[in-house]
Each structure stands twice: as structure tokens, then as C-alpha cells.
Write a protein that holds these residues in place. Structure first.
Motif, short mmCIF file in Angstrom:
data_model
loop_
_atom_site.label_atom_id
_atom_site.label_comp_id
_atom_site.label_asym_id
_atom_site.label_seq_id
_atom_site.Cartn_x
_atom_site.Cartn_y
_atom_site.Cartn_z
N PRO A 5 -2.38 6.88 -10.67
CA PRO A 5 -1.09 7.11 -11.32
C PRO A 5 -1.20 6.98 -12.84
O PRO A 5 -2.18 6.43 -13.35
CB PRO A 5 -0.20 6.01 -10.73
CG PRO A 5 -1.16 4.91 -10.40
CD PRO A 5 -2.44 5.59 -9.97
N ASP A 34 5.33 9.13 -11.50
CA ASP A 34 3.91 8.96 -11.18
C ASP A 34 3.47 7.54 -11.54
O ASP A 34 2.74 7.32 -12.51
CB ASP A 34 3.09 10.01 -11.93
CG ASP A 34 1.62 10.00 -11.51
OD1 ASP A 34 1.30 9.37 -10.48
OD2 ASP A 34 0.80 10.59 -12.23
N GLU A 36 2.59 3.36 -9.84
CA GLU A 36 2.44 2.43 -8.74
C GLU A 36 3.03 1.10 -9.19
O GLU A 36 2.98 0.76 -10.39
CB GLU A 36 0.98 2.25 -8.34
CG GLU A 36 0.11 1.56 -9.38
CD GLU A 36 -1.29 1.23 -8.87
OE1 GLU A 36 -1.57 1.46 -7.68
OE2 GLU A 36 -2.11 0.73 -9.68
N ARG A 61 5.31 3.59 -3.17
CA ARG A 61 4.72 3.30 -4.48
C ARG A 61 4.63 1.80 -4.74
O ARG A 61 3.91 1.37 -5.65
CB ARG A 61 5.54 3.96 -5.58
CG ARG A 61 5.53 5.48 -5.55
CD ARG A 61 6.42 6.07 -6.64
NE ARG A 61 7.81 5.68 -6.45
CZ ARG A 61 8.80 5.92 -7.32
NH1 ARG A 61 8.52 6.55 -8.45
NH2 ARG A 61 10.03 5.55 -7.06
#
Length: 311
Positions: A5, A34, A36, A61
Motif C-alpha cells: 500500500p 490504498d 493498511e 485493510r
């Protein structure tokens, strides 16, 4: 394995179950998707683990990390655990009692690309709880942020951070993950871990400030930084000075920054006096005295409920 990410968001959590849902909702609603999220559960005795698992079940995520023995190990160990698992090019921090504007990461990434910075931080909006004085925030903290951003925009160098911490909370900053992995987390003063980390990063990379209040920083009596007495504050300054000498003396000699080196050898009361003199030059003596009294918990308490907002 999925592609790395752009940003790893690290959320260390210990006994803040009542605040944690707000912090996590703010991360999950970021315009930058995008990411985590690594929630490092540091041996909480309240409902924090259950809250974290419930959020993780709803969004892949988010991952919940715990220490091997499930016990409380403190913030340095929790950040080390998170960094060992981080996959993002950037690592952003969010303390479990703070909040983010939905465009917080977006604005930081835009600024990082434009400025070519290794560390990006933004202005903060206080979220004030009963019993806390924030005079010091409006004076010292914002002046220090502007100063450190100005001096850290060009060539890297720790000097601005030897004088004072220019990034007042983990929750308003992010750094390139590769840089973070090269710093020591063994701070001589646990409640000043952020200052310890930022000073090392400033010696390695340029800094950039996003002049928008994208972080709501919750200020409450449970904070490590609330109500510190003067003798304890001076002892902490002494210990930080000794730690900074160990980290930076050789580099300061190499750069020929003799003034910065001499400053680190001053006794803690004189270093504090130098900081106050600098602030008085910028803000006036009366405001500095109000800021110091508020920072050390000697000023009036603020009545009423939480307030503050993004601006």
C-alpha cells in the motif's frame, strides 16, 4: 501477496476503548484508500481488543497486532512491532484518542510529492476535554511547528529539534517507512518518544508542513503531558539532552555546528531559558509566561465539554 500500500497507518492502542471507534472511523473514511491499518493492541484491560476485532472483521485493510505474551509493553515496543510488519512506503501514526480529517493523508501525500520531503506533518485542531489548559498549544506548539518546518525544508539537520519539539503529536505526522526503520526508539524519556524520533528523522531527511488543521488532537487529564511539575520537567530535559549528545555530537562536529553542540552541554535550566527567550522574541514575554503556566498544569482549568474542530 497483495501489492504494497501507499501508506501504513499505525494505531497503538492501550485502554482507550471509548475513543478508539472515532479514531478508526476517521482512518477508514480517508480519501486515500490504498492503505493498511495496523492496530497494535498493547495489553489493554478494557474493551479495546473487542472494539479492534469488530472493526477488523468489517474491513480487511485493518489488522490487529498483539505482543507475543499479550501484555502491556509500552509505546516504543508497540511501534517497533508495527514497523516490523509495515508494508507501506509511508508510515503514518494515529494515537487511539485522536481524529483525522477525511483528506488528511491525501493532503500529506500531495505536500510530500511537491516538496520532496521525507517527513510530513500538519497543523492540529485541539479537541479539549474538561480540566485541561491549552494556552501553551496556541503559543508554543504552533510557533515551534512553523520554525521547524522553515529550518527543515532544505538540508537535513537535527538542530531545530535540539531546541524544542516542532511536531507536537504522533497523530499529525508521517514519514517514509525506510527512514523510520533506521531510528532508535529507545528514548531516555518515554513521554517524549515523538520528539526523540522526529529529531533523528530531521537529521536524515527534509521536513514539510501542511498548514491545515487536519488532525484533532484530544487533550485530556489522562495524557502523559498534562500537569507536569517543573522539577520533573527539568529532569526530563536533562535526560533528553544527554541522549541527544549521544546521538548527534559527532554529526554536529562534522557539520561544524558548534553553537548547537555547545547548546546541548548547557544545564537543563539554561536550555529551557534559551527556549523561553526565543519564544519571547517571537510572541512577547507575557504570552510566553501564559504558555509555560498552561503547559506545566499551573494555569486555570478549562470548563465544559469537548470542543474544537477542523479549520
Amino acid at each position: 501477496m497483495p501489492a504494497a500500500p501507499v501508506v501504513t497507518v499505525m494505531v497503538p492502542s492501550h485502554n482507550y476503548a471509548r475513543y478508539l471507534p472515532g479514531a478508526l472511523r476517521g482512518v477508514l473514511r480517508q480519501s486515500v484508500e490504498d492503505i493498511e491499518i495496523l492496530l497494535v493492541e498493547d495489553g489493554s484491560a478494557d474493551q479495546s481488543p473487542a472494539v479492534a476485532r469488530a472493526f477488523a472483521a468489517r474491513d480487511p485493510r485493518l489488522r490487529v497486532l498483539t505482543h507475543a505474551d499479550g501484555r502491556n509493553h509500552g509505546l516504543p515496543a508497540s511501534l517497533a512491532l508495527g514497523l516490523a510488519r509495515a508494508r507501506g512506503r509511508w508510515t503514518a501514526f494515529l494515537e487511539a484518542d485522536d481524529l483525522w480529517h477525511p483528506r488528511c493523508l491525501e493532503r500529506r501525500l500531495e505536500t510530500a510529492e511537491r516538496e520532496g520531503a521525507g517527513v510530513v506533518f500538519n497543523d492540529v485542531a485541539p479537541l479539549i476535554m474538561p480540566g485541561v489548559d491549552t494556552t501553551w498549544l496556541e503559543g508554543h506548539a504552533r510557533r515551534a511547528m512553523r520554525r521547524c518546518a522553515r529550518h527543515g525544508r532544505a538540508a537535513p539537520g537535527a538542530w531545530p529539534f535540539l531546541l524544542e519539539n516542532g511536531i507536537p503529536t504522533f497523530s499529525c505526522a508521517m514519514a517514509r517507512t525506510a527512514l523510520l526503520r533506521g531510528v532508535s526508539l529507545q528514548t531516555p524519556v518515554p513521554r517524549w518518544l515523538d520528539w526523540w524520533v522526529w529529531a533523528q528523522l530531521a537529521a536524515r531527511a527534509s521536513l514539510a508542513l501542511v498548514p491545515e488543521r487536519l488532525t484533532r488532537w484530544r487533550l485530556h487529564p489522562e495524557s502523559w503531558h498534562h500537569g507536569v511539575e517543573i522539577p520533573g520537567y527539568l529532569e526530563d530535559l536533562r535526560r533528553m539532552g544527554r541522549g541527544f549528545r549521544r546521538l548527534f555530537a559527532r554529526d554536529l562536529v562534522r557539520r561544524g555546528q558548534w553553537g548547537a553542540l555547545a547548546f546541548l552541554w548547557l544545564p537543563a535550566p539554561l536550555r529551557l531559558a534559551a527556549r523561553m527567550a526565543l519564544a519571547a522574541r517571537d510572541d512577547g514575554p507575557a504570552r510566553v509566561l501564559r504558555c509555560v503556566s498552561g503547559r506545566l498544569g499551573a494555569a486555570r482549568s478549562i470548563r465544559g465539554g469537548p470542543r474544537g474542530g477542523f479549520a
